[in-house]
Design a protein around this motif. Structure first.
Motif, PDB file in Angstrom:
ATOM      1  N   PHE A 163      -2.555  30.705 -16.270  1.00 58.11           N
ATOM      2  CA  PHE A 163      -2.050  29.369 -16.937  1.00 58.11           C
ATOM      3  C   PHE A 163      -2.513  28.180 -16.269  1.00 58.11           C
ATOM      4  N   ILE A 164      -2.354  27.038 -17.247  1.00 54.22           N
ATOM      5  CA  ILE A 164      -2.726  25.931 -16.774  1.00 54.22           C
ATOM      6  C   ILE A 164      -1.853  24.810 -17.348  1.00 54.22           C
ATOM      7  N   THR A 165      -1.455  23.807 -16.594  1.00 57.32           N
ATOM      8  CA  THR A 165      -0.590  22.640 -17.463  1.00 57.32           C
ATOM      9  C   THR A 165      -1.418  21.387 -17.376  1.00 57.32           C
ATOM     10  N   ALA A 166      -1.024  20.417 -18.231  1.00 56.05           N
ATOM     11  CA  ALA A 166      -1.766  19.386 -18.528  1.00 56.05           C
ATOM     12  C   ALA A 166      -2.353  18.387 -17.064  1.00 56.05           C
ATOM     13  N   ALA A 167      -1.400  18.490 -16.250  1.00 55.13           N
ATOM     14  CA  ALA A 167      -1.694  17.831 -15.024  1.00 55.13           C
ATOM     15  C   ALA A 167      -2.926  18.490 -14.279  1.00 55.13           C
ATOM     16  N   LEU A 168      -3.239  19.684 -14.363  1.00 59.75           N
ATOM     17  CA  LEU A 168      -4.116  20.472 -13.878  1.00 59.75           C
ATOM     18  C   LEU A 168      -5.426  20.379 -14.898  1.00 59.75           C
ATOM     19  N   LEU A 169      -5.257  20.425 -16.066  1.00 60.84           N
ATOM     20  CA  LEU A 169      -6.462  20.361 -17.090  1.00 60.84           C
ATOM     21  C   LEU A 169      -7.049  19.319 -16.841  1.00 60.84           C
ATOM     22  N   ASN A 170      -6.212  18.033 -16.651  1.00 63.93           N
ATOM     23  CA  ASN A 170      -6.744  16.758 -16.667  1.00 63.93           C
ATOM     24  C   ASN A 170      -7.527  16.461 -15.269  1.00 63.93           C
ATOM     25  N   VAL A 186      -6.503  28.835 -24.752  1.00 57.44           N
ATOM     26  CA  VAL A 186      -5.282  29.279 -25.814  1.00 57.44           C
ATOM     27  C   VAL A 186      -4.240  28.083 -25.789  1.00 57.44           C
ATOM     28  N   ILE A 187      -3.957  27.514 -26.606  1.00 57.52           N
ATOM     29  CA  ILE A 187      -3.070  26.515 -26.971  1.00 57.52           C
ATOM     30  C   ILE A 187      -1.860  27.095 -28.236  1.00 57.52           C
ATOM     31  N   GLY A 188      -0.732  27.022 -27.684  1.00 56.02           N
ATOM     32  CA  GLY A 188       0.207  27.347 -28.564  1.00 56.02           C
ATOM     33  C   GLY A 188       1.330  26.538 -28.572  1.00 56.02           C
ATOM     34  N   PRO A 189       2.541  26.838 -29.525  1.00 57.28           N
ATOM     35  CA  PRO A 189       3.864  26.058 -29.448  1.00 57.28           C
ATOM     36  C   PRO A 189       4.462  25.893 -28.344  1.00 57.28           C
ATOM     37  N   ASP A 190       5.486  24.994 -27.939  1.00 58.92           N
ATOM     38  CA  ASP A 190       6.248  25.065 -26.663  1.00 58.92           C
ATOM     39  C   ASP A 190       7.259  26.218 -26.884  1.00 58.92           C
ATOM     40  N   LYS A 191       7.058  27.230 -26.115  1.00 60.09           N
ATOM     41  CA  LYS A 191       8.222  28.342 -26.364  1.00 60.09           C
ATOM     42  C   LYS A 191       9.476  27.832 -25.281  1.00 60.09           C
ATOM     43  N   LEU A 192       9.360  26.835 -24.773  1.00 60.94           N
ATOM     44  CA  LEU A 192      10.572  26.418 -23.849  1.00 60.94           C
ATOM     45  C   LEU A 192      11.142  25.171 -24.737  1.00 60.94           C
ATOM     46  N   ARG A 193      10.719  24.785 -25.856  1.00 58.89           N
ATOM     47  CA  ARG A 193      11.532  23.615 -26.566  1.00 58.89           C
ATOM     48  C   ARG A 193      11.372  24.034 -27.967  1.00 58.89           C
ATOM     49  N   SER A 194      12.116  25.168 -28.242  1.00 58.49           N
ATOM     50  CA  SER A 194      11.944  25.454 -29.746  1.00 58.49           C
ATOM     51  C   SER A 194      10.663  25.725 -30.551  1.00 58.49           C
ATOM     52  N   ARG A 195       9.924  25.927 -29.739  1.00 62.46           N
ATOM     53  CA  ARG A 195       8.380  26.235 -30.522  1.00 62.46           C
ATOM     54  C   ARG A 195       7.822  24.787 -31.217  1.00 62.46           C
ATOM     55  N   GLU A 196       8.230  23.753 -30.496  1.00 59.34           N
ATOM     56  CA  GLU A 196       7.680  22.555 -30.951  1.00 59.34           C
ATOM     57  C   GLU A 196       6.091  22.562 -30.555  1.00 59.34           C
ATOM     58  N   MET A 197       5.432  21.900 -31.762  1.00 53.77           N
ATOM     59  CA  MET A 197       4.018  21.943 -31.538  1.00 53.77           C
ATOM     60  C   MET A 197       3.464  20.430 -30.885  1.00 53.77           C
ATOM     61  N   THR A 198       3.837  20.577 -29.677  1.00 55.10           N
ATOM     62  CA  THR A 198       3.591  19.309 -28.736  1.00 55.10           C
ATOM     63  C   THR A 198       2.367  19.600 -27.860  1.00 55.10           C
ATOM     64  N   ILE A 199       1.719  18.449 -27.396  1.00 50.33           N
ATOM     65  CA  ILE A 199       0.496  18.623 -26.504  1.00 50.33           C
ATOM     66  C   ILE A 199       0.354  17.230 -25.914  1.00 50.33           C
ATOM     67  N   ASP A 200       0.156  17.159 -24.661  1.00 46.06           N
ATOM     68  CA  ASP A 200      -0.226  15.928 -23.633  1.00 46.06           C
ATOM     69  C   ASP A 200      -1.207  15.383 -24.434  1.00 46.06           C
ATOM     70  N   LEU A 201      -1.309  13.917 -24.474  1.00 46.11           N
ATOM     71  CA  LEU A 201      -2.446  13.111 -25.402  1.00 46.11           C
ATOM     72  C   LEU A 201      -3.708  13.438 -24.514  1.00 46.11           C
ATOM     73  N   ASP A 202      -3.548  13.122 -23.257  1.00 37.91           N
ATOM     74  CA  ASP A 202      -4.779  13.258 -22.379  1.00 37.91           C
ATOM     75  C   ASP A 202      -5.176  14.549 -22.341  1.00 37.91           C
ATOM     76  N   ALA A 203      -4.392  15.714 -22.456  1.00 36.49           N
ATOM     77  CA  ALA A 203      -4.931  17.118 -22.385  1.00 36.49           C
ATOM     78  C   ALA A 203      -5.492  16.996 -23.808  1.00 36.49           C
ATOM     79  N   ALA A 204      -5.003  16.649 -24.785  1.00 31.71           N
ATOM     80  CA  ALA A 204      -5.602  16.750 -26.010  1.00 31.71           C
ATOM     81  C   ALA A 204      -7.092  16.332 -25.924  1.00 31.71           C
ATOM     82  N   ARG A 205      -7.287  15.198 -25.504  1.00 29.31           N
ATOM     83  CA  ARG A 205      -8.592  14.454 -25.333  1.00 29.31           C
ATOM     84  C   ARG A 205      -9.593  15.325 -24.538  1.00 29.31           C
ATOM     85  N   LYS A 206      -8.958  15.813 -23.251  1.00 31.08           N
ATOM     86  CA  LYS A 206      -9.780  16.791 -22.408  1.00 31.08           C
ATOM     87  C   LYS A 206     -10.185  17.931 -23.186  1.00 31.08           C
ATOM     88  N   VAL A 207      -9.349  18.509 -24.100  1.00 30.10           N
ATOM     89  CA  VAL A 207      -9.718  19.767 -24.812  1.00 30.10           C
ATOM     90  C   VAL A 207     -10.800  19.658 -25.694  1.00 30.10           C
TER      91      VAL A 207
END
Length: 789
Positions: free
Chosen positions: A608-615, A637-658
């Motif tokens: 696993f990786i989080t946005a702070a590490l991906l960036n 692999v990028i999926g919905p946020d399972k810890l917040r009702s499966r919201e389809m959220t992503i860190d903006l800087d992380a999306a740019r990096k992806v």
């Protein structure tokens, strides 16, 4: 034909013939193990295996494997009855551990079993940090240096970090935000004193300061939450006169109800577990401010460190240690500079949204209504504010506690080892910063909880992932090492647990625990800190000392663990798949079940990786791998946020990096729910402005269109994120069950002599009562990182 080195996997490596088969597979990416504070490892520790000998096995690795030293040996949490210890007995116990083949002792002042029986020790004379305690630590270090046993020391008595040099009213003490509220009808005037807090103050708390006074229009109410109109915020700070306020609610809408809120900061009054440990009493420090950490360092400078102690720490000291981040309050966790830090780090003022983070007994009290229909809860925006708040806590904990404490440890020639979880903080990021991140087999629900912490370690290029290991609720004095035919996966089979967590990335076991020989009222088998437990219950944590029958088998067990950890600390772990997590969630038990349950059977490995590490700038894609010189992931692999009702959220800087990585060739898999799409429904974490939403959806559209991207629907099933994740402090206590002292309830005091009711803990991974298809530990057969690549 030239002989090729044998390819190996974990199962064969852990076998009896492991010393003579293809251990050379680890040599290509081997690196020296991380030592405390960056110091060289002790002789016998893992390092570059050197040139291969006959059969392709590196000579140095083969030699170390045949006769493992203490540098890679397992260790014990060493239970002391405060400082009531004899230096001569301390030295004898170091010898016992060394003779059995173990290499670490962690001095721990934990006394639940004494509190359970109302046994008192004179903490003014023998408490943490007293002369007798310091003398015992020096004796441990002196003998540890001679026997090559590393001595770790907790940063303070019990946990969380606490000091006796502050009161609950001090700025360095942990604090809480409490609120009082009063309803005001439309057009009516409230003229009176500010409403009193709905949560009573803890003992010893005598001061409070007003933070905000504000009003919001109520649009809906249920038994559990009050919904507020997002456009109705009124700042009433300028209407306060002393402790009184006069305010008239708007007349329209005519039938509206307004809630007037006053918030106050005050000390939480939290003490470390099973206190008192000192005289005067210790109080938990603010883990989110420099003042709190300074109080810990100052205590060490004033009461613990002298020239002899510093010399001994450099000889045998390993790590300063802090247990899990269990900051407890019936209100909202706070720190004096929260409003300033929040605006600086998140870019907006928290005050209009402050009701969304207010808690009572760990339940949120207010939610935000939607702009179109204020009576309908805007769950997305409500969660965004709460996530931003928790991210600020995470960053403050890192910047003002972990890093300064690490600098202090390194100034002593030591490192910092911490269980950096318990709140909604980014534990994966913190694992990349710590010298050693630690996990626990008692509270973690499945193997993915360990993999979350291993992800940070591997991104940073560190070596060790530690574990407070083989601790089972209600299993004291009936824990055995091996399984049996009747119950091969019973909860009290120590090697089953150890092999499982080794498969998930752990490579250092700190066994829970080793009992000091004696304490008041204690006979056999020595001072076991957690047994007997409250209400006369059987406690937890086997007393793995010389007074139990298992001890005669310890040299063989210790050698097995030392060899296993030697191999697991050699080389660089490699993975097939890495999952981008919106939140770390260590201890939540939420993972990609379709990989955990099915993919591992096919030989897939994941992390696993989080946005702070991906960036991070060093996270790059080269030679067909993400972080090629490290974990070398093949696909993101990028999926919905399972810890917040499966919201389809992503860190903006992380999306740019992806997008950048995808254009460079990184394979990406976008996972979504049926009927939902990343390109049209993605939202940026912590942002609601139209520009940010439009940008993140454009980024996800471009990512989805890349030739190396695949989009799929995730099969529903498995465990969902539960309320426990929303309230991690309650989760921590429930996970530990009897593993933590009963919690004092402020408004429902116990009768004299009465003990809190015992709470049953959840089933542990692979233990009875756990669904058989949910991430069962796989022993040594499934590796955290494939060595045959």
């Amino acid at each position: 034909m030239t002989d090729r080195p044998t390819r190996i996997n974990r199962r064969s490596l852990f076998g009896a013939a492991a010393a003579t088969i293809g251990v050379a597979a680890v040599s290509g990416a081997a690196g020296a193990a991380a030592a405390p504070g960056g110091r060289p490892g002790r002789p016998g520790g893992p390092g570059r295996p050197g040139r291969p000998g006959p059969g392709g096995v590196p000579k140095s690795l083969e030699k170390a494997f045949r006769k493992p030293g203490t540098a890679t040996a397992a260790g014990f949490r060493w239970w002391w009855p405060h400082g009531l210890v004899d230096p001569r007995q301390v030295a004898r116990e170091v010898d016992l551990v060394a003779d059995a083949g173990f290499g670490v002792l962690e001095v721990a002042d934990v006394t639940h079993s004494l509190r359970a029986r109302d046994i008192e020790i004179d903490v003014a004379k023998h408490g943490w940090g007293t002369r007798s305690w310091v003398a015992g630590v020096k004796a441990a270090l002196e003998r540890g240096a001679k026997r090559d046993v590393r001595i770790d020391i907790t940063v303070g008595p019990s946990w969380p970090a606490a000091v006796p040099t502050i009161t609950p009213d001090d700025e360095a003490a942990c604090s809480e935000l409490v609120h009082g509220q009063v309803d005001v009808a439309a057009g009516e005037t409230y003229d009176g004193t500010l409403p009193e807090p709905v949560v009573h103050a803890a003992d010893g708390v005598t001061r409070r300061e007003l933070v905000t006074v504000q009003a919001h229009r109520v649009t809906a109410r249920t038994s559990s939450t009050t919904t507020l109109d997002p456009a109705s915020y009124v700042d009433l700070g300028d209407r306060v006169d002393g402790d009184r306020i006069s305010w008239t609610a708007p007349a329209e809408p005519a039938d509206a109800t307004w809630v007037l809120l006053a918030t106050y900061r005050r000390g939480s009054g939290q003490e470390p577990e099973a206190g008192p440990h000192t005289s005067p009493r210790s109080y938990v420090v603010d883990h989110f401010s420099a003042a709190g950490t300074d109080a810990v360092v100052d205590l060490w400078q004033d009461r613990v460190l002298d020239r002899e102690m510093r010399r001994l720490l450099k000889k045998a000291g390993g790590y300063l240690f802090e247990d899990s981040l269990e900051i407890e309050t019936e209100a909202t966790i706070w720190t004096p500079r929260m409003l300033v830090e929040f605006e600086r780090r998140q870019g907006y003022d928290l005050r209009p949204w402050l009701p969304l983070v207010l808690e009572v007994e760990e339940d949120y009290q207010f939610s935000l209504g939607s702009a179109a229909d204020p009576a309908a809860t805007d769950a997305l925006r409500t969660n965004q504010v709460r996530d931003d708040f928790n991210q600020v806590l995470s960053d403050l904990y890192l910047d003002h506690h972990l890093r300064p404490l690490q600098d202090f440890a390194r100034s002593l020639g030591m490192g910092l080892r911490v269980q950096a979880y318990g709140l909604e903080t980014d534990s994966t990021q913190h694992a990349a910063v710590l010298d050693v991140a630690e996990t626990e087999s008692l509270g973690f629900k499945n193997l993915d909880d360990y993999r979350l912490m291993a992800g940070g370690r591997d991104i940073a290029g560190h070596t060790i992932l530690s574990c407070e290991a083989i601790c089972y609720n209600g299993a004291a004095y009936n824990t055995t090492w091996g399984a049996n035919g009747t119950s091969p996966t019973a909860q009290n089979q120590a090697l089953f647990t150890l092999n499982s967590i080794f498969a998930a990335g752990v490579n250092q076991a700190i066994i829970h625990g080793f009992p000091y020989a004696e304490a008041p009222g204690v006979t056999w088998p020595g001072f076991a800190a957690f047994s007997p437990y409250y209400n006369g219950a059987i406690g937890f944590g086997e007393a793995w000392g010389p007074r139990t029958p298992q001890w005669e088998h310890m040299p063989g067990i210790a050698a097995y663990l030392a060899r296993t950890q030697l191999v697991l600390q050699t080389g660089t772990p490699k993975y097939d798949i890495v999952f981008l997590r919106q939140k770390s969630g260590a201890g939540a038990g939420v993972g990609p079940f379709w990989v955990t349950n099915d993919g591992t059977k096919l030989g897939w490995s994941h992390s696993f990786i989080t946005a702070a590490l991906l960036n991070r700038p060093d996270v790059t894609f080269r030679r067909g791998r993400l972080v090629p010189d490290g974990p070398a992931y093949k696909v993101l692999v990028i999926g919905p946020d399972k810890l917040r009702s499966r919201e389809m959220t992503i860190d903006l800087d992380a999306a740019r990096k992806v997008l950048k990585l995808g254009r460079a060739g990184l394979p990406v898999v976008l996972v979504h729910d049926a009927g939902r799409d990343w390109t049209t429904e993605a939202t940026p974490i912590g942002r609601t402005d139209d520009a940010a939403v439009a940008e993140v959806r454009e980024l996800m559209t471009r990512i989805a269109a890349l030739p190396t991207t695949r989009t799929t629907v995730e099969k529903r099933g498995g465990r969902r994120a539960r309320r426990a994740r929303r309230h991690p402090r309650r989760r921590a206590r429930r996970l530990h069950g009897d593993a933590r002292a009963p919690r004092r309830r402020r408004r429902r005091p116990l009768l004299p002599g009465q003990r809190p009711p015992r709470r049953e803990p959840p089933a542990q991974p692979g233990h009875p009562g756990r669904p058989p298809d949910r991430d069962r530990p796989a022993g040594g057969a499934v590796a955290a990182g494939r060595l045959d690549r």
